[in-house]
Write a protein that holds these residues in place. Structure first.
Motif, PDB file in Angstrom:
ATOM      1  N   TYR A  43      11.594   1.964  -2.736  1.00  0.00           N
ATOM      2  CA  TYR A  43      10.986   1.877  -1.116  1.00  0.00           C
ATOM      3  C   TYR A  43      12.041   1.448  -0.308  1.00  0.00           C
ATOM      4  CZ  TYR A  43       6.838  -0.413  -3.928  1.00  0.00           C
ATOM      5  OH  TYR A  43       5.743  -0.604  -4.655  1.00  0.00           O
ATOM      6  N   PHE A  84       7.742   0.663   4.539  1.00  0.00           N
ATOM      7  CA  PHE A  84       9.390   0.601   4.476  1.00  0.00           C
ATOM      8  C   PHE A  84       9.796   1.652   5.374  1.00  0.00           C
ATOM      9  CE2 PHE A  84      11.576  -2.386   1.520  1.00  0.00           C
ATOM     10  CZ  PHE A  84      12.644  -2.520   2.323  1.00  0.00           C
ATOM     11  N   GLU A 113      -4.192  -1.496  -3.810  1.00  0.00           N
ATOM     12  CA  GLU A 113      -5.199  -1.698  -2.695  1.00  0.00           C
ATOM     13  C   GLU A 113      -4.610  -0.831  -1.319  1.00  0.00           C
ATOM     14  OE1 GLU A 113      -8.117  -2.100  -3.571  1.00  0.00           O
ATOM     15  OE2 GLU A 113      -7.755  -3.376  -5.604  1.00  0.00           O
ATOM     16  N   GLU A 151      -6.527  -9.836  -3.881  1.00  0.00           N
ATOM     17  CA  GLU A 151      -5.541 -10.284  -2.515  1.00  0.00           C
ATOM     18  C   GLU A 151      -5.654 -11.501  -2.250  1.00  0.00           C
ATOM     19  OE1 GLU A 151      -3.380  -8.452  -1.333  1.00  0.00           O
ATOM     20  OE2 GLU A 151      -3.774  -6.548  -1.917  1.00  0.00           O
ATOM     21  N   PHE A 204     -10.722  -5.488  -3.912  1.00  0.00           N
ATOM     22  CA  PHE A 204      -9.716  -5.792  -3.069  1.00  0.00           C
ATOM     23  C   PHE A 204      -9.324  -7.251  -2.887  1.00  0.00           C
ATOM     24  CE2 PHE A 204      -8.349  -6.555   1.314  1.00  0.00           C
ATOM     25  CZ  PHE A 204      -7.318  -5.983   1.370  1.00  0.00           C
ATOM     26  N   LEU A 240      12.840 -11.952   0.309  1.00  0.00           N
ATOM     27  CA  LEU A 240      12.110 -10.814   0.349  1.00  0.00           C
ATOM     28  C   LEU A 240      12.785  -9.371   0.329  1.00  0.00           C
ATOM     29  CD1 LEU A 240       9.584 -12.896   0.548  1.00  0.00           C
ATOM     30  CD2 LEU A 240       8.140 -10.721   0.867  1.00  0.00           C
ATOM     31  N   GLY A 296       6.077  -7.996   1.070  1.00  0.00           N
ATOM     32  CA  GLY A 296       6.146  -7.584  -0.336  1.00  0.00           C
ATOM     33  C   GLY A 296       5.008  -6.987  -0.741  1.00  0.00           C
ATOM     34  N   GLY A 297       4.055  -6.838   0.023  1.00  0.00           N
ATOM     35  CA  GLY A 297       2.671  -6.128  -0.270  1.00  0.00           C
ATOM     36  C   GLY A 297       1.717  -7.306  -0.609  1.00  0.00           C
ATOM     37  N   ALA A 298       1.282  -7.963   0.340  1.00  0.00           N
ATOM     38  CA  ALA A 298       0.397  -8.855   0.083  1.00  0.00           C
ATOM     39  C   ALA A 298      -0.699  -9.059   1.617  1.00  0.00           C
ATOM     40  CB  ALA A 298       0.811 -10.361   0.018  1.00  0.00           C
ATOM     41  N   PHE A 356       4.475 -13.208  -6.742  1.00  0.00           N
ATOM     42  CA  PHE A 356       3.295 -13.345  -5.962  1.00  0.00           C
ATOM     43  C   PHE A 356       3.002 -11.922  -5.299  1.00  0.00           C
ATOM     44  CE2 PHE A 356       1.399 -14.029  -1.706  1.00  0.00           C
ATOM     45  CZ  PHE A 356       0.354 -14.787  -1.859  1.00  0.00           C
ATOM     46  N   TYR A 357       4.059 -11.304  -4.924  1.00  0.00           N
ATOM     47  CA  TYR A 357       3.877 -10.077  -4.097  1.00  0.00           C
ATOM     48  C   TYR A 357       3.929  -8.665  -5.145  1.00  0.00           C
ATOM     49  CZ  TYR A 357       5.319 -13.083  -0.284  1.00  0.00           C
ATOM     50  OH  TYR A 357       5.189 -14.120   0.667  1.00  0.00           O
ATOM     51  N   SER A 358       2.973  -8.094  -4.836  1.00  0.00           N
ATOM     52  CA  SER A 358       2.405  -6.818  -5.548  1.00  0.00           C
ATOM     53  C   SER A 358       3.611  -5.579  -5.590  1.00  0.00           C
ATOM     54  CB  SER A 358       1.147  -6.094  -5.167  1.00  0.00           C
ATOM     55  OG  SER A 358       1.327  -5.954  -3.877  1.00  0.00           O
ATOM     56  N   MET A 359       4.441  -5.876  -4.675  1.00  0.00           N
ATOM     57  CA  MET A 359       5.677  -4.616  -4.718  1.00  0.00           C
ATOM     58  C   MET A 359       6.619  -4.796  -5.607  1.00  0.00           C
ATOM     59  SD  MET A 359       5.562  -3.591  -0.825  1.00  0.00           S
ATOM     60  CE  MET A 359       6.774  -2.413  -0.699  1.00  0.00           C
ATOM     61  N   PHE A 360       6.714  -6.222  -6.484  1.00  0.00           N
ATOM     62  CA  PHE A 360       7.801  -6.297  -7.256  1.00  0.00           C
ATOM     63  C   PHE A 360       7.378  -5.984  -8.483  1.00  0.00           C
ATOM     64  CE2 PHE A 360       8.942  -9.233  -3.317  1.00  0.00           C
ATOM     65  CZ  PHE A 360       9.810  -8.315  -3.010  1.00  0.00           C
ATOM     66  N   LYS A 391       8.837 -17.536   1.272  1.00  0.00           N
ATOM     67  CA  LYS A 391       8.154 -18.288   0.372  1.00  0.00           C
ATOM     68  C   LYS A 391       6.742 -17.551   0.041  1.00  0.00           C
ATOM     69  CE  LYS A 391       9.141 -22.243   2.917  1.00  0.00           C
ATOM     70  NZ  LYS A 391       8.746 -23.217   3.861  1.00  0.00           N
ATOM     71  N   ARG A 392       6.197 -17.857  -0.985  1.00  0.00           N
ATOM     72  CA  ARG A 392       4.785 -17.274  -1.416  1.00  0.00           C
ATOM     73  C   ARG A 392       3.955 -17.258  -0.028  1.00  0.00           C
ATOM     74  NH1 ARG A 392       3.552 -17.493  -7.006  1.00  0.00           N
ATOM     75  NH2 ARG A 392       1.301 -17.703  -6.633  1.00  0.00           N
ATOM     76  N   HIS A 408      13.709  -6.513  -2.468  1.00  0.00           N
ATOM     77  CA  HIS A 408      13.604  -5.281  -2.500  1.00  0.00           C
ATOM     78  C   HIS A 408      14.902  -4.357  -2.778  1.00  0.00           C
ATOM     79  CE1 HIS A 408       9.528  -4.585  -1.157  1.00  0.00           C
ATOM     80  NE2 HIS A 408       9.591  -5.503   0.044  1.00  0.00           N
ATOM     81  N   VAL A 429       8.302 -16.273  -5.888  1.00  0.00           N
ATOM     82  CA  VAL A 429       8.007 -15.385  -4.868  1.00  0.00           C
ATOM     83  C   VAL A 429       7.699 -13.939  -5.300  1.00  0.00           C
ATOM     84  CG1 VAL A 429       8.994 -13.986  -2.889  1.00  0.00           C
ATOM     85  CG2 VAL A 429       8.865 -16.594  -2.843  1.00  0.00           C
ATOM     86  N   VAL A 459      10.657  -7.006   6.369  1.00  0.00           N
ATOM     87  CA  VAL A 459       9.502  -6.255   5.419  1.00  0.00           C
ATOM     88  C   VAL A 459       9.042  -7.433   4.330  1.00  0.00           C
ATOM     89  CG1 VAL A 459      10.370  -4.129   5.445  1.00  0.00           C
ATOM     90  CG2 VAL A 459      11.541  -5.447   3.807  1.00  0.00           C
TER      91      VAL A 459
END
Lengths: 177, 447
Positions: A168, B128, A126, B353, B349, A30, B166-168, A69-73, B184-185, A34, A66, B164
């Motif tokens: 970021y 961040f 969100e 999520e 939301f 992760l 990843g926004g989850a 899955f994450y909203s920042m990517f 991982k996820r 970034h 991965v 950090v």
């Protein structure tokens, strides 16, 4: 664009990998994504993800699953400035919908779109943990809080004039907490 | 004015630097613990203090620590949960940003108690810049010999790193956090085994919230018994409350547990009352996941007794008439608020999520969002209210992690306490159309 970290980025990457026990370097995925997103145009192309996989010596699919899955990517290109407006409860009660509509009108784009000059992308997100300073938007590392339409206008002007990509990982950040 | 143990120095200039932090008594708990206490002594003090997890679940911290397995030759880890993502919650951000060393000090003292040579602070990716602040603080601590080999000349060595995300939102669930920390996820794990037995990299691990870890420092300094004297009953100590919504003074407040809810909302020391002198309509007291309560039930319980800011008082009456202290994300809604529209933002939301691992949550959160969307757009059907009720019932308790429950409770409580408002939306769609359900930004700026 050549997908290869410069020396400085590579040094940071190696420092991150050293944080984890032997053989657990996948933990660095992760943080490295970034850095890759910041270095290679603000989004993760398949080439960028493959490159990250090669650095960590893991399979490309381990990176794709991965990153998705994450909203920042961002898996698609975005503008130099990704304006992320929070819309969850507390921000909503204090006018987040107004902020979104205002930016849409001002930049002549809809939520999710990018301006023709590639400068701005508008995204709704969100809760960003800025509920006491709502409404707010994030751009790169900066939190812009207690927004008014005037502040939004000034911010857009400032960013347009600076004409640079916001990430970021940027070291220059603003926050108003 | 109540006692403050965590953010009493938040207004001191440059308190984020090691020098100023130490001038104000910082790192005394590391000194005391490492030089005059055994690890077990520290655990015992935390047990005596009655400290309960400040992230939302309220599980006794000392007990959680005592579950940690200690097999010979196996690494143990302390992981700090700084993935603060529960809507309405921004207390950890405030603490880390203003007084980063308070967390680092807690990490060292707690790691000593647990015998952890390495610890990680997992912080949500959006923070961040806060991670930068923490990294700077960690650098200072290393340079001062408070981290690294032989801390303060003792046998104890420790490394602390910031990671950090990843926004989850889901990564605030401790096993999802560990998955994410492993690269991982963020899919929550099936428990058992609990992290205390098999956590990070399969090793025994304690995962604690930022505020919980920071609270260990005053506990070590004043002693568990003394700490337990603050508060009411099993709700001991102080708690950070992040207040937002339609109040005059949104922000982070440290309260002694036991403060009356009414005082918290209306006193100038805290929220300062409702914006524009309007009437209170409802409160979500502990982050978006806990049940919403109408004004009459948040100020007084069903027996007419004043409601207090404690784990027990807020939950009095069960979910029929009560709620939870949760994370301390205190969201206040005035008489102009549309509960249905607000609920729609929350349902959206949770849909966003949900990690997608369990069908009831993955599918159910989406259905709830869609149904609420059509209701707020004026296309609701009379059967929609029962349908929503039915869906949330089928999510609750049927998922691997508590996100399912967290998505179900707001819907259930809104219907339970504000059913008439749903009916109004459905029966008179023309009446609600074009009504603004929130304050405009400029209206607030002028207020």
């Amino acid at each position: 664009m050549e997908i290869k970290f410069n020396e400085e980025a590579l040094a940071t990457v190696n420092k991150i990998i050293a944080r984890y026990p032997q053989g657990k370097h996948k933990s660095a995925l992760l943080p490295i994504l970034h850095i890759a997103q910041a270095e290679f145009g603000g989004w993760l192309s398949p080439e960028t993800m493959d490159y990250v996989a090669s650095i960590l010596n893991i399979k490309p699919i381990e990176v794709y699953e991965v990153a998705s899955f994450y909203s920042m990517f961002n898996l698609k290109p975005v503008g130099k400035c990704l304006l992320e407006v929070c819309r969850t409860s507390s921000c909503w009660t204090r006018g987040a919908e107004d902020v979104v509509k205002h930016i849409e009108k001002r930049l002549n784009i809809k939520e999710g779109e990018t301006t023709k000059d590639g400068m701005f992308t508008l995204k709704t997100v969100e809760c960003l943990g800025s509920c006491g300073t709502a409404p707010m938007l994030q751009c790169g590392a900066s939190y812009h809080e207690n927004l008014t339409m005037e502040k939004v206008d000034a911010l857009i002007e400032e960013y347009r004039a600076a004409n640079k990509q916001r990430s970021y990982t940027d070291l220059d950040y603003k926050n108003t907490l | 004015m109540g006692k403050k143990l965590l953010i009493h120095n938040d207004k001191v200039p440059n308190i984020h630097t090691l020098q100023v932090y130490r001038e104000h008594g910082g790192y005394a708990s590391v000194e005391k613990a490492l030089k005059s206490m055994t690890p077990n002594d520290v655990v015992e003090e935390v047990k005596k203090s009655g400290l309960r997890g400040r992230g939302g679940a309220g599980f006794p911290t000392g007990m959680k620590w005592s579950f940690l397995a200690k097999p010979e030759g196996v690494e143990r880890y302390l992981v700090c949960n700084a993935d603060e993502s529960e809507p309405g919650t921004f207390k950890d951000r405030y603490l880390m940003e203003k007084i980063p060393h308070a967390l680092i000090e807690g990490m060292i003292t707690s790691s000593y108690a647990l015998g952890a040579k390495t610890s990680y602070i997992y912080i949500r990716g959006e923070y961040f810049y806060v991670a930068r602040i923490l990294e700077k603080a960690i650098e200072e601590a290393y340079a001062a010999g408070l981290l690294g080999k032989n801390i303060l000349g003792t046998d104890f060595s420790h490394d602390c790193y910031v990671q950090v995300g990843g926004g989850a939102y889901i990564c605030g669930e401790e096993t999802a956090l560990l998955e994410s920390l492993e690269g991982k996820r963020g899919n929550p794990r099936i428990k058992p085994p609990f992290p205390a037995i098999a956590g990070l990299y399969g090793c025994p691990t304690v995962v604690n919230n930022v505020e919980t870890i920071a609270a260990v420092c005053p506990i070590v300094m004043m002693g568990g018994d003394e700490y337990a004297k603050i508060g009411v009953g099993r709700s001991t100590g102080t708690k950070l409350i992040s207040a937002s919504g339609h109040i005059n003074k949104p922000g982070v407040y440290e309260i002694e547990l036991g403060l009356p809810v009414e005082e918290f909302i209306y006193s100038d020391e805290y929220c300062g009352g409702i914006i524009n002198g309007r009437k209170l309509k409802a409160v979500i007291a502990g982050g978006s996941s806990v049940p919403i309560l109408p004004a009459e039930l948040i100020l007084k319980n069903d027996k007419g007794e004043p409601r207090l800011m404690t784990y027990e008082s807020l939950s009095e009456g069960g979910f029929a008439t009560g709620t939870m202290l949760g994370s301390g994300g205190f969201m206040v809604y005035d008489e102009t608020t549309s509960i249905v529209k607000n609920l729609y933002t929350l349902a959206r939301f949770y849909h966003h999520e949900s990690c997608g691992q369990c069908s009831p949550c993955r599918e159910g959160t989406g259905w709830m969002e869609k149904i609420l969307h059509r209701i707020v757009e004026g296309h609701g059907k009379p059967s929609d209210i029962d349908l929503l009720w039915d869906i949330q019932r089928k999510i609750e308790g049927n998922t691997i992690c508590p996100l399912g429950d967290a998505a179900a409770w707001p819907v259930a409580s809104a219907i339970r306490h504000f059913r008439a408002e749903f009916e109004e939306y459905i029966n008179n769609p023309s009446k609600i159309k074009d009504v603004k359900h929130y304050y405009s930004v400029n209206q607030l700026a002028g207020a």
